[in-house]
Write a protein that holds these residues in place. Structure first.
Motif, PDB file in Angstrom:
ATOM      1  N   ARG A 154       0.835  -1.210   0.000  1.00 51.92           N
ATOM      2  CA  ARG A 154       0.000   0.000   0.000  1.00 51.92           C
ATOM      3  C   ARG A 154       0.869   1.261   0.000  1.00 51.92           C
ATOM      4  O   ARG A 154       0.608   2.211  -0.754  1.00 51.92           O
ATOM      5  N   LEU A 155       1.899   1.270   0.831  1.00 52.28           N
ATOM      6  CA  LEU A 155       2.781   2.444   0.877  1.00 52.28           C
ATOM      7  C   LEU A 155       3.469   2.659  -0.465  1.00 52.28           C
ATOM      8  O   LEU A 155       3.576   3.790  -0.943  1.00 52.28           O
ATOM      9  N   ARG A 156       3.941   1.579  -1.066  1.00 51.02           N
ATOM     10  CA  ARG A 156       4.638   1.702  -2.345  1.00 51.02           C
ATOM     11  C   ARG A 156       3.699   2.253  -3.417  1.00 51.02           C
ATOM     12  O   ARG A 156       4.103   3.071  -4.247  1.00 51.02           O
ATOM     13  N   ALA A 157       2.449   1.805  -3.372  1.00 48.42           N
ATOM     14  CA  ALA A 157       1.484   2.295  -4.361  1.00 48.42           C
ATOM     15  C   ALA A 157       1.150   3.764  -4.148  1.00 48.42           C
ATOM     16  O   ALA A 157       0.774   4.468  -5.097  1.00 48.42           O
ATOM     17  N   MET A 158       1.285   4.258  -2.911  1.00 54.92           N
ATOM     18  CA  MET A 158       0.942   5.644  -2.598  1.00 54.92           C
ATOM     19  C   MET A 158       2.047   6.628  -2.972  1.00 54.92           C
ATOM     20  O   MET A 158       1.787   7.830  -3.103  1.00 54.92           O
ATOM     21  N   ILE A 159       3.280   6.156  -3.133  1.00 55.34           N
ATOM     22  CA  ILE A 159       4.413   7.065  -3.327  1.00 55.34           C
ATOM     23  C   ILE A 159       4.222   8.004  -4.521  1.00 55.34           C
ATOM     24  O   ILE A 159       4.417   9.218  -4.391  1.00 55.34           O
ATOM     25  N   PRO A 160       3.851   7.517  -5.703  1.00 55.34           N
ATOM     26  CA  PRO A 160       3.704   8.446  -6.833  1.00 55.34           C
ATOM     27  C   PRO A 160       2.680   9.550  -6.571  1.00 55.34           C
ATOM     28  O   PRO A 160       2.924  10.729  -6.886  1.00 55.34           O
ATOM     29  N   ALA A 161       1.537   9.181  -5.983  1.00 56.07           N
ATOM     30  CA  ALA A 161       0.506  10.192  -5.722  1.00 56.07           C
ATOM     31  C   ALA A 161       0.963  11.187  -4.660  1.00 56.07           C
ATOM     32  O   ALA A 161       0.732  12.400  -4.789  1.00 56.07           O
ATOM     33  N   LEU A 162       1.610  10.703  -3.617  1.00 61.74           N
ATOM     34  CA  LEU A 162       2.103  11.599  -2.572  1.00 61.74           C
ATOM     35  C   LEU A 162       3.187  12.521  -3.104  1.00 61.74           C
ATOM     36  O   LEU A 162       3.253  13.703  -2.740  1.00 61.74           O
TER      37      LEU A 162
END
Length: 442
Positions: A154-162
């Motif tokens: 989940r964290l890895r998937a959030m990195i681009p958006a963040l």
């Protein structure tokens, strides 16, 4: 981690002997690929061959020694067992020193062959698992956050958006979980990556810097140096209250006092790291600062909550350590694997990295009071750990002199080299360390 069944490649030009050895191995439960000569074996034994090699020494066209050398260049971790006549023993011993797994002198006891093949296949299993883990770790390393647990995914998937959102963040987690690394991944993934990511160690900032340099209108130590980039506030929960007050004002106004009346505006993204609230206490961060920081709050879980990620992380860290120390990456023993699985890793990724460093250096990674509980390890793993410690202790006591260590241990030279190889002891690493340390094995 390989899914292919482990096999034994048998190369023997004598048809009757080849059939006899193949039958012995198959009756013992091994899958056998039999070859009458070295060339067809070479065509099938690539670096990913899921098994080991048993080969006669004297053969036409390409000898067993030559075959061993060719395969060693393809895959140095492939165990090779040589079958020799009495006249070939000296040649086989030289090959053993060069990395061959074992040699058997004709006529040999079938039980001796089965025992040697069993141990070699165990080592091959570990080597292939390590290789698979390294490959997976390298694939994950492209994203920078290694692991396949749901939380890490989940964290890895959030990195681009963040990274694209360019909002302030608070990253929480225990010591050693990699909060700084996650912050830098977010910085590097956004539009600010070409500008500075300036770290402020909040717990160690002297009062003089709080009052002066940090909030000055100019200077490399001032927050103005991060203009256009990211301000990383490390350990914000350990910051003194005066620093927290100044940071809250900075975040609210995005400016510092100028030399005249007008403040100096700064284009900043602020990312802060802190221990989890249960560790730091509810009053550790002033509410005025916390509310401004916590537009988004992320949590990095400790390793004990994502145990499935430990092998991948360890493989990545061990590969990094081997490259940094210019050392060979050793094969994982059962004892090491047991420790990786059962240990709670209170120091998290930082502790795991230190463990990898010790293993790569050829030191006993289970020493210094962190051995896995004996009850969690099978008897063979405990025996291996004891033998490895005894050999390293003998080398230390004799200042690394192999001959003297062999005498001290009271074992034949062939047995010494066999056990050194089986237990993953890198004599070259120990020798290099000895050159710069009067007692490199301590």
């Amino acid at each position: 981690m390989t899914e292919a069944p482990l096999r034994v490649a048998l190369v023997e030009d004598d048809e009757d002997l080849r059939a006899s050895i193949a039958q012995t191995l198959r009756l013992a439960g091994f899958a056998v690929d039999a070859f009458a000569a070295a060339p067809p074996a070479l065509a099938q034994l690539d670096a990913d061959y899921p098994g080991i090699l048993v080969t006669d020494v004297r053969m036409p066209l390409i000898s067993g020694i030559e075959l061993f050398g060719m395969l060693r260049d393809r895959d140095a971790t492939l165990p090779v067992i040589l079958i020799t006549g009495h006249g070939d023993v000296a040649m086989a011993v030289d090959a053993l020193k060069a990395g061959a797994w074992d040699f058997l002198t004709k006529p040999f006891d079938p039980d001796r062959l089965i025992a040697s093949v069993t141990r070699a296949l165990q080592t091959r299993t570990l080597a292939l698992e390590n290789r698979g883990l390294r490959a997976a770790a390298e694939a994950d390393a492209d994203g920078g956050l290694i692991g396949e647990s749901p939380a890490i995914r989940r964290l890895r998937a959030m990195i681009p958006a963040l990274a694209a959102a360019d909002i302030d963040l608070l990253i929480e987690g225990e010591t050693g979980t990699g909060k700084d690394m996650l912050a830098r991944l977010i910085h590097n993934g956004g539009k600010r990556r070409r500008r500075r990511c300036m770290t402020v160690a909040c717990a160690a900032l002297p009062d003089a810097l709080i009052d002066g340099d940090l909030f000055a209108s100019v200077g490399e130590g001032s927050v103005v140096a991060a203009d256009g980039g990211t301000l990383l506030l490390d350990d914000i929960d350990r910051a003194p209250r005066r620093l927290q007050d100044r940071l809250a004002q900075l975040i609210a106004t995005r400016s510092v006092p100028g030399r005249g009346r007008d403040p100096i505006a700064i284009d900043l993204r602020v990312i802060a790291t802190a221990r989890e609230e249960a560790q730091r206490g509810p009053e550790a961060i002033d509410p005025a600062l916390l509310y401004r920081l916590a537009a988004v709050r992320l949590r990095l879980p400790p390793l004990r909550e994502r145990r499935e990620d430990v092998p991948l992380l360890f493989a990545h860290l061990a590969a990094q350590a081997a490259a940094r120390l210019r050392a060979r990456l050793p094969v994982l023993t059962d004892a090491t694997r047991g420790h990786l699985i059962h240990h709670d890793w209170p120091g998290n990724v930082r502790e795991l990295a230190h463990f990898a460093d010790r293993l790569v250096l050829g030191l006993d990674p289970l020493g210094d009071g962190i051995a896995a509980p004996a009850a969690t390890l099978p008897l063979p793993a405990r025996v291996d750990a004891f033998e490895r410690a005894a050999i390293i202790e003998a080398l230390a006591a004799t200042d690394g002199e192999v001959g003297a260590a062999i005498t001290r241990l009271g074992i034949p030279r062939k047995t010494f080299y066999y056990r050194v190889q089986r237990l993953g002891i890198d004599l070259a690493v120990l020798k290099r360390r000895r050159a710069g340390d009067s007692n490199p094995l301590r």
